[in-house]
Scaffold this active site. Structure first.
Site, PDB file in Angstrom:
ATOM      1  N   HIS A 143      -1.608   0.245  -9.745  1.00  0.00           N
ATOM      2  CA  HIS A 143      -1.920  -0.561  -8.705  1.00  0.00           C
ATOM      3  C   HIS A 143      -2.744  -2.092  -9.993  1.00  0.00           C
ATOM      4  O   HIS A 143      -3.387  -1.913 -10.510  1.00  0.00           O
ATOM      5  CB  HIS A 143      -3.349   0.261  -8.231  1.00  0.00           C
ATOM      6  CG  HIS A 143      -3.269  -0.905  -7.257  1.00  0.00           C
ATOM      7  ND1 HIS A 143      -3.959  -0.197  -6.098  1.00  0.00           N
ATOM      8  CD2 HIS A 143      -3.524  -1.979  -6.767  1.00  0.00           C
ATOM      9  CE1 HIS A 143      -3.998  -0.916  -5.280  1.00  0.00           C
ATOM     10  NE2 HIS A 143      -3.797  -2.745  -5.315  1.00  0.00           N
ATOM     11  N   ARG A 159       0.812  -1.204   0.051  1.00  0.00           N
ATOM     12  CA  ARG A 159       0.229  -0.048  -0.255  1.00  0.00           C
ATOM     13  C   ARG A 159       0.963   1.445   0.024  1.00  0.00           C
ATOM     14  O   ARG A 159       1.984   1.323   0.070  1.00  0.00           O
ATOM     15  CB  ARG A 159      -0.880   0.025   0.959  1.00  0.00           C
ATOM     16  CG  ARG A 159      -2.002  -1.320   1.190  1.00  0.00           C
ATOM     17  CD  ARG A 159      -3.565  -0.433   0.201  1.00  0.00           C
ATOM     18  NE  ARG A 159      -3.986  -1.716  -0.384  1.00  0.00           N
ATOM     19  CZ  ARG A 159      -4.607  -2.675  -0.870  1.00  0.00           C
ATOM     20  NH1 ARG A 159      -3.806  -2.651  -1.789  1.00  0.00           N
ATOM     21  NH2 ARG A 159      -5.445  -3.180  -0.459  1.00  0.00           N
TER      22      ARG A 159
HETATM   23  P1  NDP Z   1      -2.132 -11.730   4.309  1.00  0.00           P
HETATM   24  O1  NDP Z   1      -2.820 -11.137   5.024  1.00  0.00           O
HETATM   25  O2  NDP Z   1      -1.955 -13.830   4.060  1.00  0.00           O
HETATM   26  O3  NDP Z   1      -0.350 -11.296   4.659  1.00  0.00           O
HETATM   27  C1  NDP Z   1      -0.207 -11.034   5.655  1.00  0.00           C
HETATM   28  C2  NDP Z   1       1.918 -10.799   5.565  1.00  0.00           C
HETATM   29  O4  NDP Z   1       2.080  -9.789   6.589  1.00  0.00           O
HETATM   30  C3  NDP Z   1       1.637 -11.967   6.602  1.00  0.00           C
HETATM   31  O5  NDP Z   1       2.570 -12.654   6.900  1.00  0.00           O
HETATM   32  C4  NDP Z   1       1.810 -11.298   8.212  1.00  0.00           C
HETATM   33  O6  NDP Z   1       2.324 -12.563   9.068  1.00  0.00           O
HETATM   34  C5  NDP Z   1       2.501  -9.818   7.520  1.00  0.00           C
HETATM   35  N1  NDP Z   1       2.196  -9.246   8.218  1.00  0.00           N
HETATM   36  C6  NDP Z   1       1.275  -8.627   8.775  1.00  0.00           C
HETATM   37  N2  NDP Z   1       1.356  -7.753   9.850  1.00  0.00           N
HETATM   38  C7  NDP Z   1       2.884  -7.633  10.197  1.00  0.00           C
HETATM   39  C8  NDP Z   1       3.553  -6.945  10.915  1.00  0.00           C
HETATM   40  N3  NDP Z   1       3.189  -5.937  11.484  1.00  0.00           N
HETATM   41  N4  NDP Z   1       4.827  -8.048  11.226  1.00  0.00           N
HETATM   42  C9  NDP Z   1       5.554  -8.045  10.125  1.00  0.00           C
HETATM   43  N5  NDP Z   1       4.396  -9.104   9.864  1.00  0.00           N
HETATM   44  C10 NDP Z   1       2.888  -8.824   9.299  1.00  0.00           C
HETATM   45  O7  NDP Z   1      -2.049 -10.974   3.305  1.00  0.00           O
HETATM   46  P2  NDP Z   1      -2.388 -11.123   1.496  1.00  0.00           P
HETATM   47  O8  NDP Z   1      -1.043 -11.820   1.352  1.00  0.00           O
HETATM   48  O9  NDP Z   1      -3.072 -11.750   0.986  1.00  0.00           O
HETATM   49  O10 NDP Z   1      -2.124  -9.800   0.905  1.00  0.00           O
HETATM   50  C11 NDP Z   1      -0.734  -8.530   1.682  1.00  0.00           C
HETATM   51  C12 NDP Z   1      -1.341  -7.268   1.049  1.00  0.00           C
HETATM   52  O11 NDP Z   1      -0.817  -6.881  -0.340  1.00  0.00           O
HETATM   53  C13 NDP Z   1      -2.721  -6.342   1.424  1.00  0.00           C
HETATM   54  O12 NDP Z   1      -3.081  -6.145   2.104  1.00  0.00           O
HETATM   55  C14 NDP Z   1      -2.747  -5.290   0.425  1.00  0.00           C
HETATM   56  O13 NDP Z   1      -1.887  -4.573   0.552  1.00  0.00           O
HETATM   57  C15 NDP Z   1      -1.509  -6.108  -1.262  1.00  0.00           C
HETATM   58  N6  NDP Z   1      -2.346  -6.452  -2.237  1.00  0.00           N
HETATM   59  C16 NDP Z   1      -1.598  -5.460  -3.333  1.00  0.00           C
HETATM   60  C17 NDP Z   1      -2.471  -5.334  -4.461  1.00  0.00           C
HETATM   61  C18 NDP Z   1      -2.113  -4.558  -5.597  1.00  0.00           C
HETATM   62  O14 NDP Z   1      -2.725  -5.053  -6.783  1.00  0.00           O
HETATM   63  N7  NDP Z   1      -1.008  -4.344  -5.175  1.00  0.00           N
HETATM   64  C19 NDP Z   1      -3.694  -7.312  -4.926  1.00  0.00           C
HETATM   65  C20 NDP Z   1      -3.971  -8.224  -3.080  1.00  0.00           C
HETATM   66  C21 NDP Z   1      -2.907  -7.194  -2.134  1.00  0.00           C
HETATM   67  P3  NDP Z   1       1.785 -13.514   9.804  1.00  0.00           P
HETATM   68  O15 NDP Z   1       1.979 -14.144   8.725  1.00  0.00           O
HETATM   69  O16 NDP Z   1       2.144 -13.764  10.881  1.00  0.00           O
HETATM   70  O17 NDP Z   1       0.123 -13.327   9.633  1.00  0.00           O
HETATM   71  C1  OXD Z   2      -6.745  -5.910  -3.744  1.00  0.00           C
HETATM   72  C2  OXD Z   2      -6.207  -4.206  -4.356  1.00  0.00           C
HETATM   73  O1  OXD Z   2      -5.741  -4.856  -2.267  1.00  0.00           O
HETATM   74  O2  OXD Z   2      -6.441  -4.840  -5.539  1.00  0.00           O
HETATM   75  O3  OXD Z   2      -7.704  -6.407  -3.980  1.00  0.00           O
HETATM   76  O4  OXD Z   2      -5.001  -4.400  -3.756  1.00  0.00           O
END
Ligand code: NDP
Ligand code: OXD
Length: 313
Positions: free
Chosen positions: A276, A228
């Site tokens: 994006h 983000r």
């Molecule tokens: P998940 O919830 O599956 O994974 C999140 C990961 O981040 C987990 O490994 C989690 O740790 C880790 N995490 C969260 N908070 C912390 C912290 N404080 N310290 C360390 N690690 C942390 O999310 P996704 O992988 O599905 O998606 C991640 C992000 O990608 C979305 O929230 C979105 O913002 C972004 N995104 C962007 C897109 C784009 O087109 N640019 C498309 C889709 C998503 P743990 O394993 O311990 O829970």
């Molecule tokens: C999502 C994204 O969160 O598109 O799905 O960033």
């Protein structure tokens, strides 16, 4: 007894919303998916499918049991105080993770094979060859080892990169050196050549891409921010690019989207701007996942795994 309709509440354009409704309806012919404008009776509606829903509207549905996001990132939903205190499920679609892994890999490979340097050399008509580096000698750190991070790590590891990853809780992944928690962050980025951000936006991860982290990277590093926009401290990045400590940044997400036309990033020679697109939700595959969630709920009453409001993801 007749089933109540399912609400589709978005702030997408009418055309895009109609396409979603068509896809969802096609995957769930036994359900009745209605948009906010089409719903006449609010009582009895248990499920809402949402994409950036208009603020306050979901509070008007007294029997709502759970909310299914059409997107993976749910920071806006989880911080919306007008939402009822019911489970919020984010989109977990293997096709989305595959798309993300492909885009991350494309950016990593472009930097790894010096495409950024050759692009700028072309403008100077400069014939200068850079010695290639093997993937095994590139340290790539992925912040966030969730659906997106794990798929990206696996694809890059298969190409031979040395992968390090950081998460909140401990993880044990094949071919990834895993770190976790506050102490693990610095260790995970130490001497990284390429830093990939795939974290969700939470109170803890806000502005995490800053000079305190950048200072630990290897010289001539690359930043890939596909998480983000608010993860990034823009001035710190500009400073590090200026000093040549970060060689190139691939940015897909921004504090304000669309990126305003006057923004410096658009014309910065060391920044690649994407609108994006790293992993765009595919309405067909996403509708299939959502249909499965709803089918299971209708059969068993089980609500899919939902987000943790305290953790913020
Ligand atoms: P998940 O919830 O599956 O994974 C999140 C990961 O981040 C987990 O490994 C989690 O740790 C880790 N995490 C969260 N908070 C912390 C912290 N404080 N310290 C360390 N690690 C942390 O999310 P996704 O992988 O599905 O998606 C991640 C992000 O990608 C979305 O929230 C979105 O913002 C972004 N995104 C962007 C897109 C784009 O087109 N640019 C498309 C889709 C998503 P743990 O394993 O311990 O829970
Ligand atoms: C999502 C994204 O969160 O598109 O799905 O960033």
């Amino acid at each position: 007894m007749q089933k109540a309709p399912i609400l589709l509440a978005t702030r997408l354009s009418p055309k895009v919303e109609a396409q979603w409704q068509k896809n969802l309806q096609a995957m769930m012919p036994e359900e009745n998916i209605l948009t906010l404008n089409q719903i006449q009776v609010r009582r009895g509606i248990e499920m809402a499918l949402v994409a950036n829903p208009p603020s306050g509207v979901l509070g008007d549905f007294p029997d709502l049991k759970w909310i299914q996001s059409l997107w993976a990132g749910v920071e806006n939903l989880l911080t919306d105080k007008t939402l009822p205190e019911i489970p919020i499920c984010r989109l977990i679609d293997p096709d989305l993770a595959q798309a993300m892994a492909e885009t991350v890999t494309a950016a990593v490979m472009a930097f790894h094979r010096d495409f950024d340097l050759y692009k700028s050399q072309q403008q100077q008509k400069s014939w200068l060859q850079h010695p290639p580096v093997f993937a095994r000698n590139r340290h790539v750190t992925i912040l966030g080892l969730g659906e997106m991070g794990r798929a990206s790590a696996a694809m890059l590891a298969a190409l031979g990169f040395s992968i390090h990853g950081w998460s909140r809780s401990p993880q044990n992944l094949q071919d990834v050196t895993c770190y976790h928690g506050e102490d693990g962050l610095r260790q995970s980025v130490d001497q990284a050549n390429i830093l990939v951000n795939l974290l969700p936006l939470t109170e803890q991860t806000y502005a995490i891409l800053n000079r305190d982290i950048f200072q630990h990277l290897a010289p001539d590093a690359c930043l890939i921010n596909f998480g983000r926009g608010a993860h990034l401290v823009e001035d710190d990045l500009l400073d590090y690019l200026e000093q040549g400590k970060i060689r190139h940044a691939f940015l897909d997400v921004f504090a304000k989207e669309p990126l305003p036309i006057e923004h410096l990033f658009w014309s910065h020679p060391k920044i690649t701007v994407f609108p994006h697109i790293a992993a765009m939700t595919n309405p067909v595959s996403a509708s299939k996942v959502i249909a499965q969630n709803i089918y299971r709920y209708r059969q068993t009453g089980v609500i899919p795994v939902s987000c943790n409001r305290v953790l913020g993801y």
